[in-house]
Scaffold this motif. Structure first.
Motif, mmCIF file in Angstrom:
data_model
loop_
_atom_site.group_PDB
_atom_site.id
_atom_site.type_symbol
_atom_site.label_atom_id
_atom_site.label_comp_id
_atom_site.label_asym_id
_atom_site.label_seq_id
_atom_site.Cartn_x
_atom_site.Cartn_y
_atom_site.Cartn_z
ATOM 1 N N ASN A 1 -19.503 -47.216 -71.589
ATOM 2 C CA ASN A 1 -20.022 -45.855 -71.737
ATOM 3 C C ASN A 1 -21.047 -45.799 -72.867
ATOM 4 O OD1 ASN A 1 -18.187 -44.993 -69.774
ATOM 5 N ND2 ASN A 1 -16.633 -44.524 -71.303
ATOM 6 N N GLU A 2 -21.840 -44.747 -72.881
ATOM 7 C CA GLU A 2 -22.838 -44.573 -73.933
ATOM 8 C C GLU A 2 -22.196 -44.461 -75.309
ATOM 9 O OE1 GLU A 2 -25.752 -41.553 -73.201
ATOM 10 O OE2 GLU A 2 -26.056 -42.206 -71.141
ATOM 11 N N ASP A 3 -20.947 -43.972 -75.370
ATOM 12 C CA ASP A 3 -20.273 -43.815 -76.663
ATOM 13 C C ASP A 3 -19.611 -45.106 -77.147
ATOM 14 O OD1 ASP A 3 -18.001 -44.093 -75.073
ATOM 15 O OD2 ASP A 3 -17.177 -42.123 -75.552
ATOM 16 N N TYR A 25 -14.908 -47.657 -72.915
ATOM 17 C CA TYR A 25 -14.797 -48.072 -71.523
ATOM 18 C C TYR A 25 -13.846 -47.099 -70.861
ATOM 19 C CZ TYR A 25 -17.095 -52.375 -72.799
ATOM 20 O OH TYR A 25 -18.008 -53.287 -73.238
ATOM 21 N N GLY A 26 -14.309 -46.412 -69.836
ATOM 22 C CA GLY A 26 -13.523 -45.327 -69.277
ATOM 23 C C GLY A 26 -12.853 -45.597 -67.959
ATOM 24 N N SER A 85 -13.451 -41.399 -70.697
ATOM 25 C CA SER A 85 -14.048 -42.060 -71.849
ATOM 26 C C SER A 85 -13.026 -42.256 -72.955
ATOM 27 C CB SER A 85 -15.228 -41.241 -72.352
ATOM 28 O OG SER A 85 -15.818 -41.888 -73.442
#
Length: 95
Positions: free
Chosen positions: A80-82, A85-86, A90
């Motif tokens: 994920n962008e943050d 790993y979702g 997220s």
């Protein structure tokens, strides 16, 4: 197979590192990751990370290295962008 005979048999099989390693390699999905399903194959970030960590103990063998690289390549595609790993939404604290 009865449980009292199945569990010792499983322990015997997985005590052999080569057999256990091959079973893990055989369970990899086409996309490079590993999943939780017994039948079918839907890769998951957590299962893939666990498989890569498990195989890392045997790094240096070209065949094992190829499996590790496949797993890492899969993980690069699902982050994920943050930074998390979702698998189930997220979560920056997983994997």
């Amino acid at each position: 197979m009865r449980q009292d005979t199945a569990i010792p048999k499983m322990a015997q099989i997985f005590a052999d590192t080569d057999v256990a390693t091959q079973a893990l390699i055989d369970a990899r999905c086409e996309g490079g990751g590993w999943g939780y399903e017994y039948e079918g194959c839907n890769s998951d970030a957590d299962a893939t990370a666990w498989a890569v960590v498990t195989l890392a103990d045997q790094a240096g063998d070209p065949a094992i290295d190829a499996e590790i690289e496949a797993g890492l390549a899969y993980l690069e595609t699902v982050g994920n962008e943050d930074g998390g790993y979702g698998a189930f939404g997220s979560n920056a604290n997983t994997t």
